[in-house]
Design an enzyme around this catalytic site. Structure first.
Site, PDB file in Angstrom:
ATOM      1  N   ASN A 129       0.841  -1.201   0.000  1.00 43.21           N
ATOM      2  CA  ASN A 129       0.000   0.000   0.000  1.00 43.21           C
ATOM      3  C   ASN A 129       0.874   1.247   0.000  1.00 43.21           C
ATOM      4  OD1 ASN A 129       0.536   0.864   2.849  1.00 43.21           O
ATOM      5  ND2 ASN A 129      -0.335  -1.163   3.242  1.00 43.21           N
ATOM      6  N   ASP A 132      -4.123  -6.401   5.193  1.00 44.01           N
ATOM      7  CA  ASP A 132      -5.063  -7.295   5.883  1.00 44.01           C
ATOM      8  C   ASP A 132      -5.073  -8.704   5.305  1.00 44.01           C
ATOM      9  OD1 ASP A 132      -5.938  -5.427   7.750  1.00 44.01           O
ATOM     10  OD2 ASP A 132      -7.271  -4.505   6.277  1.00 44.01           O
ATOM     11  N   LYS A 156       8.440 -16.449 -11.171  1.00 44.08           N
ATOM     12  CA  LYS A 156       7.653 -15.330 -11.689  1.00 44.08           C
ATOM     13  C   LYS A 156       6.458 -15.859 -12.494  1.00 44.08           C
ATOM     14  CE  LYS A 156       8.083 -11.230 -14.473  1.00 44.08           C
ATOM     15  NZ  LYS A 156       8.684 -10.734 -15.691  1.00 44.08           N
ATOM     16  N   ASP A 161      -3.947  -9.808  12.952  1.00 36.45           N
ATOM     17  CA  ASP A 161      -4.075  -8.400  13.352  1.00 36.45           C
ATOM     18  C   ASP A 161      -3.065  -8.175  14.474  1.00 36.45           C
ATOM     19  OD1 ASP A 161      -4.859  -5.990  14.708  1.00 36.45           O
ATOM     20  OD2 ASP A 161      -6.690  -6.071  13.506  1.00 36.45           O
ATOM     21  N   PHE A 168      -3.598   3.185  15.113  1.00 36.99           N
ATOM     22  CA  PHE A 168      -3.997   4.233  14.176  1.00 36.99           C
ATOM     23  C   PHE A 168      -5.212   3.732  13.402  1.00 36.99           C
ATOM     24  CE2 PHE A 168      -1.036   7.871  13.634  1.00 36.99           C
ATOM     25  CZ  PHE A 168      -0.261   7.616  14.744  1.00 36.99           C
ATOM     26  N   LYS A 223     -12.609   0.940  16.264  1.00 34.35           N
ATOM     27  CA  LYS A 223     -11.344   0.189  16.327  1.00 34.35           C
ATOM     28  C   LYS A 223     -10.790   0.144  17.757  1.00 34.35           C
ATOM     29  CE  LYS A 223     -10.268   0.521  11.503  1.00 34.35           C
ATOM     30  NZ  LYS A 223      -9.666   1.207  10.380  1.00 34.35           N
ATOM     31  N   LYS A 263     -10.043  -3.547  18.943  1.00 35.80           N
ATOM     32  CA  LYS A 263      -8.636  -3.975  19.024  1.00 35.80           C
ATOM     33  C   LYS A 263      -8.091  -3.978  20.450  1.00 35.80           C
ATOM     34  CE  LYS A 263      -7.793  -2.913  14.329  1.00 35.80           C
ATOM     35  NZ  LYS A 263      -6.900  -3.453  13.346  1.00 35.80           N
TER      36      LYS A 263
HETATM   37  N1  CTP Z   1      -3.324  -3.312  12.253  1.00 31.52           N
HETATM   38  C1  CTP Z   1      -2.561  -4.382  12.646  1.00 31.52           C
HETATM   39  N2  CTP Z   1      -2.604  -5.550  11.939  1.00 31.52           N
HETATM   40  C2  CTP Z   1      -3.401  -5.663  10.875  1.00 31.52           C
HETATM   41  C3  CTP Z   1      -4.184  -4.565  10.455  1.00 31.52           C
HETATM   42  C4  CTP Z   1      -4.108  -3.389  11.167  1.00 31.52           C
HETATM   43  O1  CTP Z   1      -1.821  -4.275  13.636  1.00 31.52           O
HETATM   44  N3  CTP Z   1      -3.437  -6.798  10.210  1.00 31.52           N
HETATM   45  C5  CTP Z   1      -3.262  -2.083  13.065  1.00 31.52           C
HETATM   46  C6  CTP Z   1      -2.686  -0.887  12.367  1.00 31.52           C
HETATM   47  O2  CTP Z   1      -1.297  -0.769  12.604  1.00 31.52           O
HETATM   48  C7  CTP Z   1      -3.458   0.250  13.022  1.00 31.52           C
HETATM   49  C8  CTP Z   1      -4.801  -0.364  13.346  1.00 31.52           C
HETATM   50  O3  CTP Z   1      -4.592  -1.759  13.380  1.00 31.52           O
HETATM   51  O4  CTP Z   1      -2.877   0.639  14.237  1.00 31.52           O
HETATM   52  C9  CTP Z   1      -5.885  -0.049  12.346  1.00 31.52           C
HETATM   53  O5  CTP Z   1      -5.428  -0.324  11.033  1.00 31.52           O
HETATM   54  P1  CTP Z   1      -6.323   0.041   9.761  1.00 31.52           P
HETATM   55  O6  CTP Z   1      -5.598  -0.381   8.541  1.00 31.52           O
HETATM   56  O7  CTP Z   1      -6.808   1.457   9.880  1.00 31.52           O
HETATM   57  O8  CTP Z   1      -7.620  -0.832   9.988  1.00 31.52           O
HETATM   58  P2  CTP Z   1      -7.898  -2.368   9.830  1.00 31.52           P
HETATM   59  O9  CTP Z   1      -7.866  -2.995  11.190  1.00 31.52           O
HETATM   60  O10 CTP Z   1      -7.022  -2.958   8.814  1.00 31.52           O
HETATM   61  O11 CTP Z   1      -9.398  -2.343   9.352  1.00 31.52           O
HETATM   62  P3  CTP Z   1     -10.000  -1.811   7.948  1.00 31.52           P
HETATM   63  O12 CTP Z   1      -8.932  -2.007   6.921  1.00 31.52           O
HETATM   64  O13 CTP Z   1     -11.182  -2.665   7.763  1.00 31.52           O
HETATM   65  O14 CTP Z   1     -10.333  -0.364   8.173  1.00 31.52           O
END
Ligand code: CTP
Length: 397
Positions: A207, A276, A286, A305, A322, A336, A340
């Site tokens: 990303n 995710d 490849k 997560d 975040f 969140k 979380k």
């Molecule tokens: N995060 C994490 N591990 C993941 C996804 C997210 O530790 N697999 C943490 C990120 O570092 C951040 C928080 O969770 O502190 C929220 O991440 P974000 O990308 O905003 O949200 P997601 O939990 O991925 O949910 P969504 O993409 O559905 O908004």
């Protein structure tokens, strides 16, 4: 605001070839908002003329111990925040370690009324000399900050230890020395950047996260006195001064690395934009396109997560997350927070922050919502660090 804004620094330049780098150092310190008063030894004047420092600092340079007005005392009285000796030769270090005051700079060091930092710069044999090493140990035991030296190419063309650290690194350390030590004695683990989930040996899912906010937070936590481990996905950023950096690629590796470093940690700040999903299988070679219209498809599986896992398994660690959103930031941050198990979620607009140097955020906790107006990522990092310190009850406010 930089920790250098409004600070008074006396910079003592001694006679080594790295004296030319002290010119850039003055420029950077002044740019960061400090007032810089330069003093030079006679030997330093052989390398760079005082006029250069006068032009860069905007102040008269002291070179003569007997010029009147007792400069050896005046140079570190009246609100001087730091006496910085850069470059510091083996000779000046030896004198400082033995209270010898036989020129302007060593007299200023001996009679100082403020903290002292020395930045060694010398030939590797001089640096490795047991006398120099003993002198450095003595200075450290008195609370003197010793910045560097680095290993690299020396003026005598050998590659070894003794090189002065770069002016930008000196500024980072000085800023850390002058910052309030609200996280002293704490261990902080930060994640930053994107993750990269391989599809084959050359392609993957990732990303647009630049890592800038996470790196800024690691730097601010170090400046606040914490031991900081930064676990980062792929970024093009320079490691923050003073921070231990561990580089990883995928979310699975990131979780593993974080777990290794969570032992004895007090705070976990999950800034990384963790992917995710990852491909269920990584192709060994490849993936080739075919001549017909068929295209490859990938089965995705969920990544762990990291934040939720840490919050669940380490209830004593203060967890910060975040929420990078494209809409309804505050509501998503609140969701969140409970999902979380974090103590604070910093909500921000992904479109506003990814790749930029500024951020607009909101700190959401179980009992409060604090808006943080648009500011630089460094400023947001400092605000978050003082908020964490406040919540941990160690703030000096
Ligand atoms: N995060 C994490 N591990 C993941 C996804 C997210 O530790 N697999 C943490 C990120 O570092 C951040 C928080 O969770 O502190 C929220 O991440 P974000 O990308 O905003 O949200 P997601 O939990 O991925 O949910 P969504 O993409 O559905 O908004």
């Amino acid at each position: 605001m930089s920790h250098l804004t409004g600070k008074h620094i006396t910079l003592a330049v001694t006679g080594g070839i790295a004296a030319y780098k002290a010119c850039e150092l003055v420029r950077l310190l002044v740019k960061a908002g400090a007032t810089v008063q330069v003093a030079m030894t006679e030997a330093a004047c052989e390398f760079v003329r005082p006029l250069t420092f006068e032009a860069l600092s905007g102040r008269a340079v002291y070179t003569d111990q007997f010029a009147g007005g007792m400069p050896h005392l005046a140079l570190t009285r009246d609100q001087t925040d730091l006496l910085l000796v850069a470059p510091a030769t083996a000779n000046t270090i030896a004198k400082a370690a033995h209270g010898i005051a036989d020129n302007l700079v060593t007299s200023v060091i001996c009679g100082r009324n403020c903290p002292l930092a020395v930045v060694p710069a010398m030939n590797n044999k001089m640096w490795e000399n047991p006398a120099t090493q003993e002198n450095i140990r003595r200075l450290k035991s008195w609370g003197v900050h010793v910045l560097g030296p680095a290993t690299g190419e020396l003026a005598c063309h050998v590659n070894a230890a003794g090189r002065m650290i770069e002016p930008s690194e000196i500024v980072d350390y000085v800023s850390a020395i002058l910052a309030p030590k609200v996280l002293e004695g704490k261990k902080v683990v930060v994640t930053a950047g994107p993750t990269y989930e391989a599809l084959d040996p050359v392609r993957g899912l990732t990303n647009k996260s630049s890592g800038k906010q996470g790196y800024a937070i690691a730097k601010a936590a170090f400046e606040a006195g914490a031991e900081v481990i930064l676990v980062t996905g792929p970024t093009a950023l320079k490691a923050p001064t003073g921070v231990t950096v561990k580089r990883v690629e995928s979310a699975t590796e990131m979780l593993h690395r974080v777990t290794v470093h969570l032992k004895d940690a007090d705070v976990f700040i999950s800034v990384a934009a963790v992917a995710d999903f990852r491909s269920a299988r990584v192709a060994e070679h490849k993936i080739k396109k075919t001549d017909d219209d068929t295209v490859p498809s990938f089965d995705l599986v969920k990544n762990p997560d990291i934040l939720a896992t840490v919050a669940l398994n380490y209830p004593d660690i203060y967890c910060v997350g975040f929420a990078a959103e494209t809409q309804n930031v505050e509501a998503a941050a609140k969701e969140k927070l409970s999902k979380k198990g974090a103590k604070i979620i910093v909500g921000n607009l992904a479109t506003d922050t990814f790749g930029k140097d500024t951020n607009t955020a909101v700190f959401v906790s179980a009992i409060s919502v604090e808006e943080v107006p648009t500011c630089t990522k460094d400023e947001l990092a400092e605000k978050l660090v003082s908020r964490i310190a406040q919540d941990l009850g160690v703030s000096d406010e």
